[in-house]
Design an enzyme around this catalytic site. Sequence first.
Site, short mmCIF file in Angstrom:
data_model
loop_
_atom_site.label_atom_id
_atom_site.label_comp_id
_atom_site.label_asym_id
_atom_site.label_seq_id
_atom_site.Cartn_x
_atom_site.Cartn_y
_atom_site.Cartn_z
N ASP A 158 84.09 91.21 18.37
CA ASP A 158 84.65 90.84 17.05
C ASP A 158 84.27 91.84 15.96
OD1 ASP A 158 85.58 88.55 18.27
OD2 ASP A 158 83.95 87.27 17.54
P1 NAP Z 1 81.23 89.04 20.45
O1 NAP Z 1 82.44 89.23 19.62
O2 NAP Z 1 80.75 87.66 20.71
O3 NAP Z 1 81.54 89.78 21.86
C1 NAP Z 1 80.56 89.95 22.82
C2 NAP Z 1 81.19 90.66 24.02
O4 NAP Z 1 80.12 91.01 24.88
C3 NAP Z 1 82.16 89.82 24.83
O5 NAP Z 1 83.51 90.19 24.59
C4 NAP Z 1 81.74 90.03 26.29
O6 NAP Z 1 82.86 90.56 27.05
C5 NAP Z 1 80.62 91.07 26.20
N1 NAP Z 1 79.48 90.77 27.09
C6 NAP Z 1 78.87 89.59 27.33
N2 NAP Z 1 77.88 89.73 28.21
C7 NAP Z 1 77.84 91.04 28.56
C8 NAP Z 1 77.03 91.83 29.43
N3 NAP Z 1 76.04 91.29 30.16
N4 NAP Z 1 77.29 93.16 29.53
C9 NAP Z 1 78.30 93.73 28.82
N5 NAP Z 1 79.08 93.05 27.96
C10 NAP Z 1 78.86 91.71 27.84
O7 NAP Z 1 79.99 89.87 19.89
P2 NAP Z 1 79.80 90.66 18.52
O8 NAP Z 1 80.80 91.76 18.41
O9 NAP Z 1 78.33 90.95 18.45
O10 NAP Z 1 80.19 89.62 17.38
C11 NAP Z 1 79.37 88.52 17.05
C12 NAP Z 1 80.22 87.29 16.82
O11 NAP Z 1 79.37 86.16 16.73
C13 NAP Z 1 81.03 87.36 15.53
O12 NAP Z 1 82.27 86.69 15.68
C14 NAP Z 1 80.13 86.60 14.56
O13 NAP Z 1 80.83 86.08 13.45
C15 NAP Z 1 79.59 85.52 15.47
N6 NAP Z 1 78.33 84.92 15.02
C16 NAP Z 1 77.33 85.71 14.55
C17 NAP Z 1 76.15 85.15 14.11
C18 NAP Z 1 75.06 86.05 13.53
O14 NAP Z 1 74.37 85.61 12.64
N7 NAP Z 1 74.90 87.27 14.04
C19 NAP Z 1 75.96 83.76 14.19
C20 NAP Z 1 76.98 82.97 14.74
C21 NAP Z 1 78.17 83.58 15.14
P3 NAP Z 1 82.86 90.36 28.66
O15 NAP Z 1 82.81 88.90 28.89
O16 NAP Z 1 84.16 91.00 29.08
O17 NAP Z 1 81.68 91.07 29.21
#
Ligand code: NAP
Length: 231
Positions: A158
Amino acid sequence: FAIGNNVLIIAGTLDGFSGFIHSILMCKAMNRSVTNVLFGAFGSAASDDGAAIDGVMREVSAEDVAVQLAYARQVVFVPGYGMATAQAQHAVRELAEALQHKGVNVKYAIHPVAGRMPGHMNVLLAEANVPYSQLYELEQINPEMQATDVSVVIGANDVVNPDARDNPKSLIAGMPIIEVDKSHSVIVLKRGKGKGFSGLENPLFFKPNTGMLYGDAKASLTKLAQAVQQA
Ligand code: NAP
């Protein structure tokens, strides 16, 4: 942990949190609700707005990526939730060190909501002893993306989704992103076609300058570090 390490981790958390607060201020400035921008699709089985994504996903091999990295001037790592689940922070640092030995300039781009809690990436990278001076916040790194040869997206989705910037109908429209798509080449490390937290498709993965390196992030990074040493 040693005491010094704990201090680093606490500092990392605070620093990450300040980035989070910064995002809140940014949302206020944009007159948008924070929950909408940062957790736009939270709790919903988000669907895309129906627009088909142009392009195809191009798979790349670790050997090819290693050569590309070894001969780059600047490489930017963009960690996300997948780095945390894979516990790949040490492997990232090892790859970064191998690249630095080859004279490559290495930076880490830290998105304020990468992972699942404020400061998540800062904490993990501090634990792996990544030098603090190599960490860059979103506003610091984005102006450098055009001058970056390779961005390596490590289990992030994301926070690098260009729809947030380009598609006003997207559920995450307006969320600030790390603009990896502006770098010459983008390598995405993820296991398969899994969505991120928002549940949205990511057009980044279909762009001609993006290569997909499939596999667990830790395994892929370890392979890359070994191949870079031999390159
Ligand atoms: P993300 O959008 O959740 O994407 C994570 C990606 O990691 C997934 O598409 C997944 O694809 C891949 N993944 C998972 N396990 C893996 C592994 N072992 N090896 C390689 N890839 C792996 O992550 P992000 O870009 O960090 O974004 C964070 C999201 O969480 C945002 O939408 C944010 O708003 C939300 N959020 C953040 C917080 C905060 O405070 N940081 C709190 C709550 C929500 P595959 O399955 O294809 O591997």
